[in-house]
Motif scaffolding. Sequence first.
Motif, PDB file in Angstrom:
ATOM      1  N   ALA A  90      -0.292  -8.303   0.727  1.00 56.39           N
ATOM      2  CA  ALA A  90      -1.032  -7.043   0.849  1.00 56.39           C
ATOM      3  C   ALA A  90      -2.068  -7.133   1.960  1.00 56.39           C
ATOM      4  O   ALA A  90      -2.260  -6.193   2.739  1.00 56.39           O
ATOM      5  CB  ALA A  90      -1.701  -6.694  -0.479  1.00 56.39           C
ATOM      6  N   MET A  91      -2.731  -8.274   2.052  1.00 59.30           N
ATOM      7  CA  MET A  91      -3.760  -8.476   3.078  1.00 59.30           C
ATOM      8  C   MET A  91      -3.119  -8.433   4.469  1.00 59.30           C
ATOM      9  O   MET A  91      -3.664  -7.836   5.406  1.00 59.30           O
ATOM     10  CB  MET A  91      -4.410  -9.848   2.849  1.00 59.30           C
ATOM     11  CG  MET A  91      -5.906  -9.903   2.895  1.00 59.30           C
ATOM     12  SD  MET A  91      -6.849  -8.528   2.290  1.00 59.30           S
ATOM     13  CE  MET A  91      -7.913  -8.278   3.695  1.00 59.30           C
ATOM     14  N   ALA A  92      -1.938  -9.061   4.589  1.00 63.75           N
ATOM     15  CA  ALA A  92      -1.241  -9.092   5.879  1.00 63.75           C
ATOM     16  C   ALA A  92      -0.805  -7.682   6.288  1.00 63.75           C
ATOM     17  O   ALA A  92      -0.909  -7.306   7.456  1.00 63.75           O
ATOM     18  CB  ALA A  92      -0.031 -10.021   5.803  1.00 63.75           C
ATOM     19  N   LEU A  93      -0.331  -6.891   5.319  1.00 61.40           N
ATOM     20  CA  LEU A  93       0.086  -5.519   5.621  1.00 61.40           C
ATOM     21  C   LEU A  93      -1.120  -4.653   5.990  1.00 61.40           C
ATOM     22  O   LEU A  93      -1.042  -3.809   6.882  1.00 61.40           O
ATOM     23  CB  LEU A  93       0.839  -4.905   4.436  1.00 61.40           C
ATOM     24  CG  LEU A  93       2.213  -5.525   4.135  1.00 61.40           C
ATOM     25  CD1 LEU A  93       2.817  -4.896   2.886  1.00 61.40           C
ATOM     26  CD2 LEU A  93       3.166  -5.364   5.301  1.00 61.40           C
ATOM     27  N   ALA A  94      -2.246  -4.857   5.294  1.00 59.09           N
ATOM     28  CA  ALA A  94      -3.471  -4.094   5.596  1.00 59.09           C
ATOM     29  C   ALA A  94      -3.944  -4.411   7.016  1.00 59.09           C
ATOM     30  O   ALA A  94      -4.327  -3.516   7.772  1.00 59.09           O
ATOM     31  CB  ALA A  94      -4.561  -4.429   4.578  1.00 59.09           C
ATOM     32  N   LYS A  95      -3.880  -5.686   7.398  1.00 57.05           N
ATOM     33  CA  LYS A  95      -4.308  -6.091   8.748  1.00 57.05           C
ATOM     34  C   LYS A  95      -3.333  -5.547   9.794  1.00 57.05           C
ATOM     35  O   LYS A  95      -3.747  -5.059  10.849  1.00 57.05           O
ATOM     36  CB  LYS A  95      -4.387  -7.628   8.822  1.00 57.05           C
ATOM     37  CG  LYS A  95      -4.880  -8.163  10.164  1.00 57.05           C
ATOM     38  CD  LYS A  95      -6.368  -7.855  10.370  1.00 57.05           C
ATOM     39  CE  LYS A  95      -6.976  -8.589  11.566  1.00 57.05           C
ATOM     40  NZ  LYS A  95      -6.539  -8.100  12.871  1.00 57.05           N
ATOM     41  N   LEU A  96      -2.037  -5.603   9.488  1.00 59.99           N
ATOM     42  CA  LEU A  96      -1.028  -5.060  10.406  1.00 59.99           C
ATOM     43  C   LEU A  96      -1.226  -3.549  10.582  1.00 59.99           C
ATOM     44  O   LEU A  96      -1.073  -3.011  11.681  1.00 59.99           O
ATOM     45  CB  LEU A  96       0.385  -5.356   9.878  1.00 59.99           C
ATOM     46  CG  LEU A  96       1.555  -4.804  10.705  1.00 59.99           C
ATOM     47  CD1 LEU A  96       1.557  -5.375  12.125  1.00 59.99           C
ATOM     48  CD2 LEU A  96       2.885  -5.101  10.020  1.00 59.99           C
TER      49      LEU A  96
ATOM     50  N   PHE B  38      -3.447  -0.128   0.665  1.00 57.76           N
ATOM     51  CA  PHE B  38      -4.575   0.391  -0.130  1.00 57.76           C
ATOM     52  C   PHE B  38      -4.378   0.109  -1.605  1.00 57.76           C
ATOM     53  O   PHE B  38      -5.323  -0.133  -2.346  1.00 57.76           O
ATOM     54  CB  PHE B  38      -4.800   1.900   0.109  1.00 57.76           C
ATOM     55  CG  PHE B  38      -4.192   2.830  -0.924  1.00 57.76           C
ATOM     56  CD1 PHE B  38      -4.800   3.019  -2.158  1.00 57.76           C
ATOM     57  CD2 PHE B  38      -3.016   3.513  -0.664  1.00 57.76           C
ATOM     58  CE1 PHE B  38      -4.240   3.869  -3.119  1.00 57.76           C
ATOM     59  CE2 PHE B  38      -2.448   4.359  -1.614  1.00 57.76           C
ATOM     60  CZ  PHE B  38      -3.061   4.531  -2.846  1.00 57.76           C
ATOM     61  N   GLU B  39      -3.121   0.110  -2.043  1.00 55.20           N
ATOM     62  CA  GLU B  39      -2.867   0.012  -3.476  1.00 55.20           C
ATOM     63  C   GLU B  39      -2.933  -1.436  -3.960  1.00 55.20           C
ATOM     64  O   GLU B  39      -3.568  -1.748  -4.956  1.00 55.20           O
ATOM     65  CB  GLU B  39      -1.504   0.616  -3.776  1.00 55.20           C
ATOM     66  CG  GLU B  39      -1.302   0.860  -5.245  1.00 55.20           C
ATOM     67  CD  GLU B  39      -0.081   1.719  -5.502  1.00 55.20           C
ATOM     68  OE1 GLU B  39      -0.152   2.525  -6.425  1.00 55.20           O
ATOM     69  OE2 GLU B  39       0.934   1.589  -4.795  1.00 55.20           O
ATOM     70  N   SER B  40      -2.261  -2.317  -3.212  1.00 57.93           N
ATOM     71  CA  SER B  40      -2.263  -3.720  -3.597  1.00 57.93           C
ATOM     72  C   SER B  40      -3.421  -4.474  -2.953  1.00 57.93           C
ATOM     73  O   SER B  40      -3.663  -5.632  -3.247  1.00 57.93           O
ATOM     74  CB  SER B  40      -0.922  -4.362  -3.230  1.00 57.93           C
ATOM     75  OG  SER B  40       0.116  -3.785  -4.011  1.00 57.93           O
TER      76      SER B  40
END
Length: 366
Positions: A200-206, A246-248
Amino acid sequence: MMANILISPGKYVQGAGELKKLGNYAEGYGKKALALITKSGYGRVGSQIQESFDKTGCSVVFDYFNGECCRTEIDRLTAKMEAEQCDMVIGIGGGKILDTAKAVAYYRKTPVLVCPTIASTDAPCSALSVIYTDSGVFEEYLFLPANPNMVLMDTEVIAKSPARLTVSGMGDALATYFEARAIQRKAAATCAGGQVTLAAMALAKLCFDTLMEEGVKAKIALEAGACTKSVEKVIEANTLLSGIGFESGGLAGAHAIHNGFTVLEECHSMYHGEKVAFGTITQLVLEDVPAEELQEIIDFCIELGLPVTLKQLGVKEVTNDKIMAVAKAACAENDTLHNMPFEVTPESVCAAILAADAYGRYFLGE
């Protein structure tokens, strides 16, 4: 110890002309679909959706959305599904239609397919419906046990929507990384009911990196009516990356401050993502981030045309009472401001909003 949890839609499909295949996709989930759409939406895409069902073993019943994701509308559609014996719901349109479709499917225990016609929020992928009162005031979050079975993004349809909507989606997506980062620092629970995963953190940063790299390019292309690679990337960032992020990853300051602004009648004409963008700047002020980071975000918002001042948000006359009312609402017990990794009070939020407004004016050269 809280588990690390990631949730996501069952399937995500993004491409030009995908709405013409909706019937084929729907066939995998049931025999009869209730399709929720606005009257104008039906005028634009209704016939191609109807056609997509014609050659399948699945039929479709259309119903026009009443305009608000509220209990009254959810009850009306739940009854309609029962009467028509529909075994799935399809939401076609903007955030409120999608949220309504998700809620109806939850109460009827059926699959739900969501087809956003705009990329203006990160709502489509989520297991969440935001419920409002009949008159449009935020009432509650309805947390659903599962994410949509499928999210279908027709980039051709989305690229034809007003550029302001996709830009608003970038405002919503802008908050994703900063809110997830705050949640991670606090080790708070995310909307998924656990702690933040590395994924989730990697997707948020991407999501954040994609906005910084492609955002302005996409805006200019959209204004020229061109669906380019950068537009495609931004649609994915606004919807899938921000949705899972946002969700995870969790919600913190920016969205709570958005909810605070819903108490001001004069801000009702602003889109969700526009208020979230200002909420993001306010959260960064609360966190006292380095000057370069603050400037980068404010400059990005200015370049996209997202609001960086209270005046741009629609607040005609700024008074301490008004801003304090927003701050108090943002600090509501059940809202997400308490996920910030330090103590937040209505006073500190009020100060951050006023400072964010001042920084916005400063960088605009006012």
